[in-house]
Design an enzyme around this catalytic site. Structure first.
Site, mmCIF file in Angstrom:
data_model
loop_
_atom_site.group_PDB
_atom_site.id
_atom_site.type_symbol
_atom_site.label_atom_id
_atom_site.label_comp_id
_atom_site.label_asym_id
_atom_site.label_seq_id
_atom_site.Cartn_x
_atom_site.Cartn_y
_atom_site.Cartn_z
ATOM 1 N N LYS A 142 35.391 9.625 -0.435
ATOM 2 C CA LYS A 142 34.560 9.190 0.302
ATOM 3 C C LYS A 142 33.647 8.388 0.120
ATOM 4 C CE LYS A 142 33.196 10.806 4.205
ATOM 5 N NZ LYS A 142 32.020 11.602 4.833
HETATM 6 O O1 G3P Z 1 29.791 12.881 7.391
HETATM 7 C C1 G3P Z 1 29.197 11.884 7.309
HETATM 8 C C2 G3P Z 1 28.181 11.978 8.599
HETATM 9 O O2 G3P Z 1 29.025 12.512 9.963
HETATM 10 C C3 G3P Z 1 26.973 11.722 9.088
HETATM 11 O O3 G3P Z 1 26.042 11.911 9.837
HETATM 12 O O4 G3P Z 1 24.308 13.244 11.446
HETATM 13 O O5 G3P Z 1 24.019 12.565 9.259
HETATM 14 O O6 G3P Z 1 23.700 10.741 10.620
HETATM 15 P P1 G3P Z 1 24.073 12.291 9.975
#
Ligand code: G3P
Length: 223
Positions: free
Chosen positions: A85
């Site tokens: 990533k």
């Molecule tokens: O995997 C990255 C993404 O899902 C981030 O999620 O919940 O931290 O906004 P969040």
């Protein structure tokens, strides 16, 4: 459509891989840091649970091109089916282009606009990960940005899949699935809300109660 688990909790991963048809696991530096484990130990544990065919997505932490490339080369060796990533910054786009040339699969992450998604797809990212809830949190419309990205990827036949991420509720997930997203990565609390319904529990209780009142036991399987 692919379903990924957006978590670094190995117990949850173990349980859900057993129950659901899961295509892999996505992590990010926050998820890894919350596990309290060494990065490589965690990825090894996840790899042992999901097996070599399911994918793991793992993020670099460097901001500069050289650092991203060095980390990506390292991450690429941690699991057979791995996607590195890379956040979509100037340096990140340059790294995606270079890693594609080297045959390392990338996921363009922290994507918030269709413009970023288009440039990442053009650079060769295999997955594009737009963040739905983080956009909603600032009065944006995450679902509509993801729909726009799907349309662009498909209209231009980019060799990239949309991996929608950052969900806080089941409605965000289903709206995107309805629009034909290629992949979603869902945290386990949201997956739980997608699975359970009180009327299902009520119905099962009632079916069993009626059956037991009539027959007193389960279905005889040894007639
Ligand atoms: O995997 C990255 C993404 O899902 C981030 O999620 O919940 O931290 O906004 P969040």
């Amino acid at each position: 459509m692919e379903l990924f688990l957006d978590t670094g909790n190995v117990e949850e991963i173990k349980e859900l891989v057993d129950i659901l048809q899961v295509d892999g696991v996505t992590t990010n530096p926050t998820i890894v840091s919350r596990s309290g484990k060494r990065f490589t130990d965690l990825i090894k544990e996840i790899s042992d649970i999901v097996g070599e065919d399911r994918a793991i997505h793992c993020q670099v932490v460097s901001r500069d091109f050289d650092g991203m490339i060095e980390e990506a080369e390292f991450i690429n060796g941690l699991h057979k089916n791995i996607y590195v990533k890379i956040p979509v910054t100037h340096q990140g786009l340059k790294a995606i282009k270079e890693l594609t040339k080297r045959g390392i699969k990338t996921t363009a992450t922290a994507v918030f606009t269709a413009h970023q998604a288009t440039l990442a797809a053009k650079a060769g990212a295999k997955y594009i990960a737009p963040y739905v809830n983080r956009l909603d949190n600032i009065s944006g419309n995450g679902v509509s940005v993801v729909k726009q990205i799907i349309n662009i990827i498909e209209k231009h036949n980019f060799d990239s899949k949309v991996l929608a991420a950052s969900f806080k509720n089941a409605q965000q997930v289903i709206e995107i699935i309805e629009h034909g997203v290629h992949s979603v990565t869902v945290p386990t609390d949201v997956l739980d809300k997608m699975t359970c319904h009180p009327l299902t529990d009520y119905s099962v209780d009632k079916f069993i109660e009626d059956w037991e009142n009539a027959y007193g036991e389960g279905i005889k399987t040894t007639d």
